[in-house]
Design a protein around this motif. Structure first.
Motif, PDB file in Angstrom:
ATOM      1  N   LEU A 200      -0.951   8.872  -7.626  1.00 49.04           N
ATOM      2  CA  LEU A 200      -0.138   7.811  -6.862  1.00 49.04           C
ATOM      3  C   LEU A 200      -0.765   6.534  -7.288  1.00 49.04           C
ATOM      4  O   LEU A 200       0.075   5.998  -7.219  1.00 49.04           O
ATOM      5  CB  LEU A 200      -1.135   8.287  -5.207  1.00 49.04           C
TER       6      LEU A 200
ATOM      7  N   VAL B  37      -1.427  10.092  11.118  1.00 46.62           N
ATOM      8  CA  VAL B  37      -2.074  11.279  11.005  1.00 46.62           C
ATOM      9  C   VAL B  37      -1.587  11.932  12.101  1.00 46.62           C
ATOM     10  O   VAL B  37      -2.319  11.694  13.318  1.00 46.62           O
ATOM     11  CB  VAL B  37      -3.471  10.763  10.300  1.00 46.62           C
TER      12      VAL B  37
ATOM     13  N   PHE C  41      -7.406  16.656  -4.752  1.00 52.67           N
ATOM     14  CA  PHE C  41      -7.093  15.563  -3.415  1.00 52.67           C
ATOM     15  C   PHE C  41      -6.903  14.363  -4.607  1.00 52.67           C
ATOM     16  O   PHE C  41      -5.896  14.036  -4.604  1.00 52.67           O
ATOM     17  CB  PHE C  41      -7.887  15.707  -1.980  1.00 52.67           C
TER      18      PHE C  41
ATOM     19  N   VAL D  29      -6.841   9.994   4.254  1.00 52.35           N
ATOM     20  CA  VAL D  29      -5.932   9.335   4.123  1.00 52.35           C
ATOM     21  C   VAL D  29      -5.910   8.120   2.969  1.00 52.35           C
ATOM     22  O   VAL D  29      -7.034   7.840   2.843  1.00 52.35           O
ATOM     23  CB  VAL D  29      -5.488   8.831   4.824  1.00 52.35           C
ATOM     24  N   LEU D  30      -6.013   8.406   1.686  1.00 50.37           N
ATOM     25  CA  LEU D  30      -6.403   7.149   0.842  1.00 50.37           C
ATOM     26  C   LEU D  30      -4.970   6.622   0.162  1.00 50.37           C
ATOM     27  O   LEU D  30      -3.971   6.660   0.024  1.00 50.37           O
ATOM     28  CB  LEU D  30      -6.416   8.266  -0.427  1.00 50.37           C
ATOM     29  N   CYS D  31      -5.710   5.085   0.297  1.00 51.89           N
ATOM     30  CA  CYS D  31      -3.948   4.137   0.292  1.00 51.89           C
ATOM     31  C   CYS D  31      -4.530   3.157  -1.382  1.00 51.89           C
ATOM     32  O   CYS D  31      -5.460   3.405  -1.391  1.00 51.89           O
ATOM     33  CB  CYS D  31      -3.479   3.240   1.540  1.00 51.89           C
ATOM     34  N   LEU D  32      -3.401   2.885  -1.638  1.00 52.04           N
ATOM     35  CA  LEU D  32      -3.587   2.249  -3.101  1.00 52.04           C
ATOM     36  C   LEU D  32      -2.872   1.367  -3.266  1.00 52.04           C
ATOM     37  O   LEU D  32      -1.540   1.158  -2.718  1.00 52.04           O
ATOM     38  CB  LEU D  32      -4.057   3.259  -4.386  1.00 52.04           C
TER      39      LEU D  32
ATOM     40  N   VAL E  11       2.337   3.692  -7.311  1.00 49.55           N
ATOM     41  CA  VAL E  11       1.501   2.193  -7.323  1.00 49.55           C
ATOM     42  C   VAL E  11       2.222   1.272  -8.726  1.00 49.55           C
ATOM     43  O   VAL E  11       2.966  -0.357  -8.285  1.00 49.55           O
ATOM     44  CB  VAL E  11       0.171   2.328  -6.926  1.00 49.55           C
TER      45      VAL E  11
ATOM     46  N   MET F 126      -8.175   2.227  -0.202  1.00 49.09           N
ATOM     47  CA  MET F 126      -8.303   2.561   1.455  1.00 49.09           C
ATOM     48  C   MET F 126      -8.731   3.700   2.124  1.00 49.09           C
ATOM     49  O   MET F 126      -7.558   4.554   1.519  1.00 49.09           O
ATOM     50  CB  MET F 126      -7.555   2.117   2.411  1.00 49.09           C
ATOM     51  N   GLN F 127     -10.047   4.614   2.444  1.00 51.55           N
ATOM     52  CA  GLN F 127      -9.585   5.897   1.803  1.00 51.55           C
ATOM     53  C   GLN F 127     -10.113   5.934   3.684  1.00 51.55           C
ATOM     54  O   GLN F 127     -11.419   5.438   4.098  1.00 51.55           O
ATOM     55  CB  GLN F 127     -10.683   6.276   0.990  1.00 51.55           C
TER      56      GLN F 127
ATOM     57  N   PHE G  11       0.941  -1.613  -0.095  1.00 50.75           N
ATOM     58  CA  PHE G  11       0.178   0.284   0.189  1.00 50.75           C
ATOM     59  C   PHE G  11       0.552   1.344   0.349  1.00 50.75           C
ATOM     60  O   PHE G  11       2.277   1.118   0.486  1.00 50.75           O
ATOM     61  CB  PHE G  11      -0.805  -0.028   1.139  1.00 50.75           C
ATOM     62  N   GLN G  12       0.580   1.789  -0.678  1.00 44.93           N
ATOM     63  CA  GLN G  12       1.117   2.965  -0.773  1.00 44.93           C
ATOM     64  C   GLN G  12      -0.169   4.694  -0.204  1.00 44.93           C
ATOM     65  O   GLN G  12      -1.595   4.235  -0.885  1.00 44.93           O
ATOM     66  CB  GLN G  12       1.613   4.290  -2.195  1.00 44.93           C
ATOM     67  N   CYS G  13       0.061   5.291   0.428  1.00 45.41           N
ATOM     68  CA  CYS G  13      -0.554   6.313   1.045  1.00 45.41           C
ATOM     69  C   CYS G  13      -0.496   8.175   0.961  1.00 45.41           C
ATOM     70  O   CYS G  13       0.351   8.308   1.227  1.00 45.41           O
ATOM     71  CB  CYS G  13      -0.696   5.470   2.519  1.00 45.41           C
ATOM     72  N   GLN G  14      -1.518   9.034   0.744  1.00 44.05           N
ATOM     73  CA  GLN G  14      -1.720  10.158   0.820  1.00 44.05           C
ATOM     74  C   GLN G  14      -2.284  10.404   2.036  1.00 44.05           C
ATOM     75  O   GLN G  14      -3.359   9.947   2.213  1.00 44.05           O
ATOM     76  CB  GLN G  14      -1.668  10.898  -1.068  1.00 44.05           C
TER      77      GLN G  14
ATOM     78  N   PRO H 174      -2.490  -1.604   5.354  1.00 41.71           N
ATOM     79  CA  PRO H 174      -1.628  -0.262   4.673  1.00 41.71           C
ATOM     80  C   PRO H 174      -1.388   0.340   5.802  1.00 41.71           C
ATOM     81  O   PRO H 174      -2.099   0.367   7.529  1.00 41.71           O
ATOM     82  CB  PRO H 174      -3.042   0.926   4.320  1.00 41.71           C
ATOM     83  N   GLN H 175      -0.188   0.935   5.919  1.00 39.14           N
ATOM     84  CA  GLN H 175       0.431   1.780   7.254  1.00 39.14           C
ATOM     85  C   GLN H 175       0.433   3.729   6.776  1.00 39.14           C
ATOM     86  O   GLN H 175       0.883   3.986   6.526  1.00 39.14           O
ATOM     87  CB  GLN H 175       2.013   1.070   7.479  1.00 39.14           C
TER      88      GLN H 175
END
Lengths: 413, 336
Positions: free
Chosen positions: B325, B300, B318, A355-358, B329, A371-372, A338-341, B296-297
C-alpha cells in the motif's frame, strides 16, 4: 493542552558574572536582540513577525523555525529582514534549520552587533529569567519570569518558563541575570505558562555541518526521519506498556511524555456502555501554517451492551466505526491523499477487522502519516475499537509500531 | 387469422373490385379519424351535410370532390374547390387523381388514404397484459401490500441503526419519509402514463416502485452479509452502486412496460441507458471535483461475528500488504 507559538528578543555581550537589575539587564542586552520580519515579495509588506538574537560577531542570528518557515515552504515568495533596536534594517540569509526543536540559524551580512552567549547548563529551579522580544510589534520588551525545570510530559525537550510570552516574541532569547541564553522563546499555554527551547540545542545545530549538496527539504526530511527513529525505536525496543479495559489488555501509557485519560458513558438513555481510554503526545513539530507532524495518538473504546440484540449492536458498531476524524493537517500541496486497506486479521487468539491508511509527504519522501483503526470480532455483544495515529514516520518504523499495537491487544476471558 | 386470409382473396368481377376499397380520413397528426367502405358509383366528399363523406375542415369546400367509378377503377375528381386536390407528397394541385393502388391525398387540411381491402394484414400482437404480474400489479391490494412491506423493511433497517430506547420513533419517521418518496415517484409515473396512454395506472406504478425498493433493500442486505462473511469489504461500494442503479433500471423497465406494451428488449435498453446516464450524472461531477480530503475515508462492514465464514489474514500477511500500500501511495504522489 494547546500551545500557541509566539516570540521575543534581547541583547547582551558574553556572560558577565554579575547580578543585574531588570532595568540593567534590558539596557545591556537589548542591542543583541532583533525583530525578524517575513516580507511578502509581491505586496512588499510584512506577513509575519518574530524575534531573534545575535550569537556571534559574524552576524549569525538564532530564531525559531516557525518564524521563518515561509522561506522554506514558499521559496521566492517571501524574504526575511532584521530590524535592530535603533530601527535600522537589512536582509537576512537562512543558513540552517532544526525543525524538531523549532530553531533556525540566520545571518545578517556585514552587521557587527553585541551578541549573547549560549548556556547549555540548565539553572536551578526557581531562578529568575528574562525573556526578550517584540510582542505584537509593540517594540522591544523584557518579561521577567521563573525557570521551572524541563517539561516531564514532553516528547520534545522544553523548558517551563513562568512568565508571559506573547505572539511576536518567538525566537527571542530568555537569559539569566548574567545575560547567558538559557532558552529560546517558542510557545505559550497562557496564564504565564510559557515554553522555551533549551539553548543547548542551538549548540547542537551549530555543530552539525550543513551539507552544501543537500537541499533544505532534504535536510529537514533527514531530521524528521532521525527524530521518529529515535522515539519509535525506543518504544518498540521492548514490550509496550499495557493497561486494562474491561476484559481486554490494551497498549497503555507508553512513555512519560504521553498523556493518558479515560472516560466512561453509561447513560441509561443509551443501550450501550462505553469506556474510552486515550493516550497522546502534547506537541507536534511545526512544518508550516498548514502542516505539523511528529504526533502519536492512540484511542481505545470499549462498547458493550446487555439490552441490544446482535444485529442492532453490530449495526451501531458499523456506523460508529466509520465515523472517524483524525484531525490531520496538510493539504494537496504537501500531502498525498490517504489510501486504505481493510482486512480481517486472525491472530489465533483474537480475530479483528483492521483498517490501515497511509499518505505520504510530498516534500519529504519516505515519511508517512499512518492511521490504523481496528475492532475486535470475538464477542457478540462487546467490541474494542483501537485507533492509532502516527504522523511523520518511516514506513518501516510506522508499521513495526502499528503491529506492536495490534499484537498488544489481548482478550482475557 | 381467418380475416387475414379472407382479405387476401382476389375479387373476380369489376363490381367486386369496385366494392373492395376503403377511404380513410386521417388527422394532420396522422391519427385515424374515420374509415369508409366505398360502394356504389359515386362518393361525394365535402363539408356540406348532404355529402357521403362529411369533412369537418374549414379548408374543405361544401362540395369539394367526388369519387367516381369508371368501370375499371376509382377516380377522385375536383369540383372546382378553393384549395383543390393534392397528393400527400406533392404541392401540385390536381383536377383528377386516378386511384389504382394505396394513395394518400390532401383535401384542405385533411388527409385521405385510399386502400384496397386486399392489403396484407400483419399478425396480431400477443397481449402482455394477460401475464401473471401484469394482472397482479394494477391491483390495489397488491400496491398497498408492497408499499406496506417496503415501509416495514425500512423501519426495521432504521431501527437496527439506533441504540436509544426510543429507537422506533426515528425508525418510523425514516420509513414515512421513504414511503412518501415512493408515493410521489409512483404519482409522477402515473401522470406520465396518463399523458401517453390516457390512463393513470397508479396502483401498478406504486407496486413496481415498492417491489423495486424491497428488492434493493433485501439485495443490499444480502450483499453486505455475504461480503462480511467472505471479508470482501473492498467490493462493498462497487456492489452497492451496482445494486442501486440495477434496481433503478429494473424499476424504469417496469414503469415503461405499464405505459407501453412495446418490445421488452427495447424497454430494457432504454432503462439501462437511463440508469447509466443517471449514474454518470451523479458520479462524474464528484470524480471531476476530486476534492482533497485530509482525513482518510473508509467504510467497513461489521456484522455479528458468527456470520464471518472466511479466515482472516495473519498479522505478517497484513503488514506485508501494508508495505505494498505504501508503494501505491508513493506512486500516486509521484504522479502528482
Amino acid at each position: 493542552m494547546r500551545l500557541f507559538f509566539l516570540l521575543l528578543l534581547i541583547l547582551a555581550t558574553p556572560a558577565l558574572a554579575q547580578d543585574w537589575s531588570t532595568e540593567e539587564v534590558f539596557s545591556r542586552y537589548k542591542a543583541a536582540v532583533v525583530q525578524v520580519r517575513i516580507i511578502d515579495e509581491v505586496g512588499g509588506e510584512k506577513s509575519s513577525l518574530g524575534s531573534g538574537f545575535f550569537i556571534s560577531d559574524a552576524g549569525e542570528i538564532i530564531s525559531n523555525y516557525h518564524v521563518i518557515a515561509d522561506l522554506v515552504e514558499h521559496p521566492g515568495k517571501y524574504r526575511a529582514e532584521y530590524v535592530l533596536d535603533d530601527g535600522s534594517s537589512g536582509p537576512l540569509e537562512l543558513l540552517n534549520v532544526d525543525v524538531v526543536h523549532d530553531l533556525s540559524l540566520l545571518r545578517a551580512a556585514a552587521v557587527r552587533r553585541p551578541f549573547l552567549a549560549i548556556e547549555s547548563t540548565l539553572p536551578a529551579k526557581g531562578e529568575r529569567l528574562y525573556a526578550f522580544g517584540n510582542p505584537y510589534d509593540l517594540g522591544m520588551t523584557i518579561i521577567e519570569g521563573t525557570y521551572n525545570g524541563l517539561l516531564e510530559k514532553s516528547l520534545y525537550e522544553r523548558i517551563h518558563f513562568s512568565g508571559s510570552i506573547n505572539p511576536g516574541m518567538s525566537g527571542g532569547p530568555t537569559v539569566d541575570r548574567q545575560g547567558n541564553v538559557i532558552g529560546i522563546n517558542v510557545a505559550t499555554a497562557g496564564n504565564q505558562v510559557s515554553f522555551l527551547v533549551p539553548a543547548g540545542f542551538v549548540l547542537s545545530m551549530l555543530k552539525r555541518v550543513a551539507d552544501d549538496n543537500e537541499s533544505l527539504h532534504e535536510r529537514i526530511g533527514s531530521q524528521l526521519f532521525a527524530n521518529q527513529q529515535r522515539y519509535l525505536d525506543e518504544l518498540t525496543s521492548q514490550a509496550l506498556a499495557t493497561a486494562t479495559l474491561g476484559s481486554y489488555t490494551i497498549p497503555g501509557k507508553l512513555g512519560g511524555y504521553i498523556n493518558c485519560s479515560s472516560r466512561s458513558d453509561q447513560s441509561e438513555e443509551r443501550l450501550v456502555d462505553t469506556v474510552a481510554y486515550s493516550c497522546y503526545t502534547d506537541e507536534n513539530i511545526y512544518l508550516s501554517d498548514q502542516l505539523s507532524t511528529g504526533a502519536i495518538r492512540m484511542d481505545h473504546t470499549l462498547v458493550s451492551t446487555k439490552d441490544l440484540g446482535q444485529l442492532r449492536f453490530w449495526a451501531l458498531m458499523e456506523s460508529s466505526f466509520a465515523k472517524f476524524y483524525g484531525g490531520f493537517s496538510g493539504n494537496e500541496d504537501n500531502m498525498s491523499s490517504f489510501q486504505c486497506q481493510t482486512e480481517a486479521v486472525d491472530r489465533g487468539d483474537l480475530r479483528l477487522k483492521v483498517v490501515l491508511c497511509l499518505r505520504t509527504y510530498k516534500k519529504y519522501p519516505g515519511l508517512y502519516d499512518l492511521m490504523q483503526r481496528q475492532i475486535t470480532l470475538n464477542q457478540p455483544h462487546q467490541a474494542l475499537t483501537t485507533t492509532l495515529v502516527l504522523t511523520g514516520v518511516s514506513i518501516d518504523h510506522g508499521l513495526r509500531f502499528a503491529e506492536a499495537v495490534l499484537e498488544s491487544v489481548k482478550w482475557n476471558p | 387469422m381467418e380475416s387475414v386470409e379472407a382479405a387476401k382473396q382476389q375479387p373476380e368481377s369489376s363490381e367486386a373490385v369496385r366494392d373492395n376499397a376503403v377511404l380513410e380520413v386521417h388527422e394532420r397528426s396522422g391519427a385515424l379519424r374515420e374509415r369508409v367502405r366505398i360502394s356504389g358509383e359515386v362518393l361525394r366528399i365535402g363539408r356540406a351535410l348532404d355529402n357521403d363523406l362529411v369533412l369537418e375542415d374549414p379548408y374543405v369546400c361544401a362540395h369539394h370532390a367526388q369519387l367516381r367509378w369508371g368501370g375499371d377503377g376509382w377516380t377522385l375528381v375536383d369540383l372546382n374547390s378553393v384549395n383543390g386536390l393534392r397528393l400527400a407528397d406533392s404541392h401540385q394541385r390536381l383536377d383528377r387523381i386516378a386511384l389504382s393502388g394505396p394513395t394518400e391525398i390532401r383535401v384542405g387540411h385533411t388527409a385521405l388514404r385510399y386502400r384496397s381491402c386486399d392489403e396484407t394484414i400483419v399478425g396480431a400482437l400477443k397481449d402482455p397484459t394477460g401475464g401473471r404480474w401484469a394482472t397482479l400489479l394494477p391491483r390495489i391490494p397488491m400496491a398497498l401490500g408492497t408499499a406496506a412491506l417496503a415501509a416495514l423493511l425500512i423501519a426495521l433497517q432504521q431501527h437496527l441503526n439506533q441504540a436509544e430506547h426510543s429507537a422506533w420513533l426515528p425508525a418510523i419517521a425514516g420509513s414515512v419519509t421513504s414511503v412518501s418518496t415512493l408515493v410521489i415517484w409512483a404519482l409522477a409515473w402515473a401522470l406520465v402514463n396518463r399523458v401517453f396512454a390516457h390512463r393513470l395506472n397508479y396502483a401498478a406504478h406504486l407496486s413496481i416502485g415498492a417491489l423495486c425498493m424491497i428488492g434493493a433493500l433485501l439485495l443490499n442486505t444480502l450483499v453486505e452479509y455475504a461480503l462480511f462473511a467472505l471479508s470482501g469489504d473492498a467490493l462493498e461500494q462497487a456492489l452497492g452502486t451496482l445494486s442501486l442503479f440495477g434496481f433503478l433500471a429494473v424499476a424504469l423497465w417496469g414503469h415503461l412496460g405499464v405505459i407501453s406494451h412495446g418490445s421488452g428488449v427495447r424497454r430494457a435498453i432504454v432503462a439501462v441507458s437511463v440508469s447509466v446516464l443517471l449514474y454518470l450524472v451523479f458520479t462524474l461531477p464528484q470524480q471531476a471535483r476530486d476534492d482533497y480530503r485530509s482525513n482518510p475515508q473508509f467504510s467497513v462492514l461489521l456484522k455479528p461475528p458468527t456470520f464471518q465464514l472466511s479466515s482472516g489474514l495473519s498479522t505478517d500477511h497484513f503488514y506485508t500488504r501494508a508495505g505494498q500500500l505504501a508503494a501505491e501511495v508513493d506512486a500516486e504522489a509521484a504522479e502528482d
